[in-house]
Design an enzyme around this catalytic site. Structure first.
Site, PDB file in Angstrom:
ATOM      1  N   GLY A  12    -150.532   8.721 -54.009  1.00  0.00           N
ATOM      2  CA  GLY A  12    -150.388   9.933 -54.835  1.00  0.00           C
ATOM      3  C   GLY A  12    -149.623  10.988 -54.062  1.00  0.00           C
ATOM      4  N   GLY A  15    -147.504  14.149 -55.578  1.00  0.00           N
ATOM      5  CA  GLY A  15    -148.187  15.193 -56.344  1.00  0.00           C
ATOM      6  C   GLY A  15    -148.294  16.523 -55.603  1.00  0.00           C
ATOM      7  N   ARG A  40    -145.068   7.266 -59.401  1.00  0.00           N
ATOM      8  CA  ARG A  40    -143.768   7.832 -59.789  1.00  0.00           C
ATOM      9  C   ARG A  40    -142.828   7.836 -58.589  1.00  0.00           C
ATOM     10  NH1 ARG A  40    -144.505  14.445 -59.982  1.00  0.00           N
ATOM     11  NH2 ARG A  40    -146.730  14.456 -59.643  1.00  0.00           N
ATOM     12  N   TYR A 146    -163.467  14.600 -66.029  1.00  0.00           N
ATOM     13  CA  TYR A 146    -162.959  14.740 -64.651  1.00  0.00           C
ATOM     14  C   TYR A 146    -164.131  15.043 -63.702  1.00  0.00           C
ATOM     15  CZ  TYR A 146    -160.307  17.085 -60.850  1.00  0.00           C
ATOM     16  OH  TYR A 146    -159.777  17.487 -59.647  1.00  0.00           O
ATOM     17  N   LYS A 150    -165.618  12.755 -60.673  1.00  0.00           N
ATOM     18  CA  LYS A 150    -165.680  13.235 -59.288  1.00  0.00           C
ATOM     19  C   LYS A 150    -167.116  13.119 -58.740  1.00  0.00           C
ATOM     20  CE  LYS A 150    -161.416  14.364 -58.378  1.00  0.00           C
ATOM     21  NZ  LYS A 150    -160.650  13.568 -57.418  1.00  0.00           N
TER      22      LYS A 150
HETATM   23  P1  NAD Z   1    -151.274  15.596 -58.937  1.00  0.00           P
HETATM   24  O1  NAD Z   1    -151.476  15.236 -60.359  1.00  0.00           O
HETATM   25  O2  NAD Z   1    -150.303  16.692 -58.606  1.00  0.00           O
HETATM   26  O3  NAD Z   1    -150.859  14.315 -58.099  1.00  0.00           O
HETATM   27  C1  NAD Z   1    -151.439  13.054 -58.313  1.00  0.00           C
HETATM   28  C2  NAD Z   1    -150.392  12.006 -57.986  1.00  0.00           C
HETATM   29  O4  NAD Z   1    -150.992  10.726 -58.208  1.00  0.00           O
HETATM   30  C3  NAD Z   1    -149.146  12.091 -58.888  1.00  0.00           C
HETATM   31  O5  NAD Z   1    -147.973  12.163 -58.117  1.00  0.00           O
HETATM   32  C4  NAD Z   1    -149.211  10.799 -59.700  1.00  0.00           C
HETATM   33  O6  NAD Z   1    -147.933  10.249 -59.991  1.00  0.00           O
HETATM   34  C5  NAD Z   1    -149.999   9.896 -58.781  1.00  0.00           C
HETATM   35  N1  NAD Z   1    -150.637   8.787 -59.495  1.00  0.00           N
HETATM   36  C6  NAD Z   1    -151.194   8.814 -60.733  1.00  0.00           C
HETATM   37  N2  NAD Z   1    -151.636   7.593 -61.073  1.00  0.00           N
HETATM   38  C7  NAD Z   1    -151.350   6.774 -60.024  1.00  0.00           C
HETATM   39  C8  NAD Z   1    -151.566   5.391 -59.775  1.00  0.00           C
HETATM   40  N3  NAD Z   1    -152.151   4.598 -60.688  1.00  0.00           N
HETATM   41  N4  NAD Z   1    -151.172   4.878 -58.580  1.00  0.00           N
HETATM   42  C9  NAD Z   1    -150.561   5.670 -57.659  1.00  0.00           C
HETATM   43  N5  NAD Z   1    -150.324   6.984 -57.838  1.00  0.00           N
HETATM   44  C10 NAD Z   1    -150.706   7.521 -59.021  1.00  0.00           C
HETATM   45  O7  NAD Z   1    -152.708  15.933 -58.334  1.00  0.00           O
HETATM   46  P2  NAD Z   1    -153.066  16.878 -57.094  1.00  0.00           P
HETATM   47  O8  NAD Z   1    -153.270  18.246 -57.601  1.00  0.00           O
HETATM   48  O9  NAD Z   1    -152.134  16.636 -55.975  1.00  0.00           O
HETATM   49  O10 NAD Z   1    -154.518  16.313 -56.742  1.00  0.00           O
HETATM   50  C11 NAD Z   1    -154.735  15.333 -55.751  1.00  0.00           C
HETATM   51  C12 NAD Z   1    -156.226  15.102 -55.652  1.00  0.00           C
HETATM   52  O11 NAD Z   1    -156.891  16.325 -55.323  1.00  0.00           O
HETATM   53  C13 NAD Z   1    -156.889  14.597 -56.934  1.00  0.00           C
HETATM   54  O12 NAD Z   1    -157.925  13.719 -56.610  1.00  0.00           O
HETATM   55  C14 NAD Z   1    -157.467  15.866 -57.533  1.00  0.00           C
HETATM   56  O13 NAD Z   1    -158.567  15.581 -58.353  1.00  0.00           O
HETATM   57  C15 NAD Z   1    -157.909  16.598 -56.282  1.00  0.00           C
HETATM   58  N6  NAD Z   1    -158.034  18.034 -56.512  1.00  0.00           N
HETATM   59  C16 NAD Z   1    -156.926  18.796 -56.792  1.00  0.00           C
HETATM   60  C17 NAD Z   1    -157.082  20.159 -57.007  1.00  0.00           C
HETATM   61  C18 NAD Z   1    -155.893  21.046 -57.302  1.00  0.00           C
HETATM   62  O14 NAD Z   1    -156.093  22.242 -57.613  1.00  0.00           O
HETATM   63  N7  NAD Z   1    -154.664  20.539 -57.214  1.00  0.00           N
HETATM   64  C19 NAD Z   1    -158.360  20.741 -56.944  1.00  0.00           C
HETATM   65  C20 NAD Z   1    -159.458  19.927 -56.709  1.00  0.00           C
HETATM   66  C21 NAD Z   1    -159.291  18.572 -56.465  1.00  0.00           C
HETATM   67  C1  AKB Z   2    -158.339  21.390 -62.061  1.00  0.00           C
HETATM   68  O1  AKB Z   2    -158.226  22.541 -62.526  1.00  0.00           O
HETATM   69  O2  AKB Z   2    -158.589  20.380 -62.734  1.00  0.00           O
HETATM   70  C2  AKB Z   2    -158.209  21.222 -60.571  1.00  0.00           C
HETATM   71  C3  AKB Z   2    -159.554  21.239 -59.934  1.00  0.00           C
HETATM   72  C4  AKB Z   2    -160.237  22.513 -59.683  1.00  0.00           C
HETATM   73  O3  AKB Z   2    -160.087  20.199 -59.653  1.00  0.00           O
HETATM   74  N1  AKB Z   2    -157.347  22.248 -60.073  1.00  0.00           N
END
Ligand code: NAD
Ligand code: AKB
Length: 320
Positions: A12, A15, A40, A146, A150
């Site tokens: 991932g 992302g 991607r 979601y 988690k």
């Molecule tokens: P994002 O959606 O920006 O990135 C996720 C990436 O995973 C994408 O590039 C997507 O193409 C890739 N992906 C999706 N399906 C896939 C698959 N089958 N195989 C391989 N890659 C795949 O998400 P993010 O914001 O970077 O979040 C990363 C992690 O952090 C997640 O577990 C999310 O739940 C957690 N998280 C994020 C936030 C936030 O605010 N961004 C907050 C809390 C937790």
């Molecule tokens: C969302 O809003 O889904 C994420 C998170 C807090 O996990 N940014």
């Protein structure tokens, strides 16, 4: 000091977090020792900085082959579907968020990987959790798919650690704010979009109400928290589900005021949509004293410091 012989796979990596975490890991372990992967295409920000493979975390065989072929010793699993997108397709969110994690945990066990990182979220908390300074251990009844995925994931991590000795570590990130890579379908995304809209158009239509307080964190703090947790000695890790970490808490009205210090004619309209109910189900602030006691977690950025840094960097990006 981190062991230079580690070989890391980031799943991932294209992302919002993946790009910045991959770059930080490459700085720590050396470019060729951190393999970026995603479903991607490679994010342009990663071009030329180290190895990249196209990979679907749902394809366990393909993942297993890559782990063996590349001599991987640690996996950082970031592939997931976030809260707002998850409510549009609950089955897909459950399937990816659960099966992706189970595939990684199984391979970590079979290949005796040194460490696994998997992020959880403040989305584990639900309407019955305390709203202010939500503690590490409390009532947890998530109301989004979601959040459910988690919370279940946290207990799978704990299980693989207790039963099979997998050194899996996790953080419950708050909403993350960054200028390098776009957010991927969360409820907290407004706090990223608002900065670029303020610079580009001087107005923003917000999908949350003005007084919706949520826990948030600036990306440099989130990356540092992740590396500090992963570099901490195993004996100091008392939580094998996932750690609460706090950065800051603010409402759309407060972030608007903060932006107006630099762009006085910036205006905001409020048009709450289905994401309001998700935001209302989450706590407003987080108690991270356990992370502070165990591995010394302390945030550096507050709202004022983050706003200055975001606007400076977005302006530089526009000029480039
Ligand atoms: P994002 O959606 O920006 O990135 C996720 C990436 O995973 C994408 O590039 C997507 O193409 C890739 N992906 C999706 N399906 C896939 C698959 N089958 N195989 C391989 N890659 C795949 O998400 P993010 O914001 O970077 O979040 C990363 C992690 O952090 C997640 O577990 C999310 O739940 C957690 N998280 C994020 C936030 C936030 O605010 N961004 C907050 C809390 C937790
Ligand atoms: C969302 O809003 O889904 C994420 C998170 C807090 O996990 N940014």
């Amino acid at each position: 000091m981190p062991n230079r012989k580690e070989k890391i796979l980031v799943i991932g990596a294209s992302g919002q977090i993946g790009v910045e975490l991959t770059m930080a890991l490459r700085k720590q372990y050396g470019n060729n020792n951190v393999v970026a992967s995603d479903l991607r295409e490679e994010n342009p920000l990663l071009h030329g900085t180290g190895p990249y493979v196209s990979l679907d975390v749902m394809n366990k065989e393909m993942l297993h082959v890559q782990v063996i072929r590349q001599n991987i010793t640690q996996i950082y699993l970031l592939a997931a579907i976030l809260s707002a997108t998850g409510e549009k397709n609950p089955n897909l969110a459950w399937h990816l968020n659960m099966q992706g994690l189970l595939n990684v945990l199984d391979i970590a066990r079979e290949e005796n990987l040194h460490k696994v990182y998997w992020p959880s979220s403040i989305a584990v908390f639900g309407p019955t959790s305390p709203k202010i300074n939500c503690p590490q251990k409390t009532v947890i009844e998530p109301s989004t798919v979601y959040g459910i995925s988690k919370y279940a994931g946290e207990f799978w991590c704990n299980y693989y650690h207790q039963r099979f000795g997998v050194d899996v570590r996790s953080i419950r990130y708050p909403g993350l704010i960054s200028y390098k890579s776009a957010p991927g379908g969360g409820t907290t995304d407004y706090a990223v979009e608002i900065y670029s809209e303020a610079l580009d158009n001087k107005k923003y239509n917000c999908f949350l109400k003005e007084d919706t307080y949520l826990p948030m964190m600036y990306m440099p703090d989130a990356i540092r928290a992740t590396l500090e947790l992963m570099n901490a000695p195993a004996k100091s890790i008392s939580v094998r589900t996932s750690y609460n970490v706090a950065g800051m808490s603010f409402s759309p009205k407060e972030i608007t005021n903060s932006i107006q210090q630099y762009i006085p004619d910036f205006t905001i309209n409020y048009k709450p949509d289905s994401r309001q109910a998700i935001a209302d189900s989450w706590p407003q602030s987080i108690d991270d004293s356990v992370a502070n006691n165990d591995w010394g977690w302390k945030p550096e950025f507050d709202l004022a410091k983050m706003t200055k840094d975001m606007l400076d960097n977005l302006a530089l990006k526009t000029e480039a």
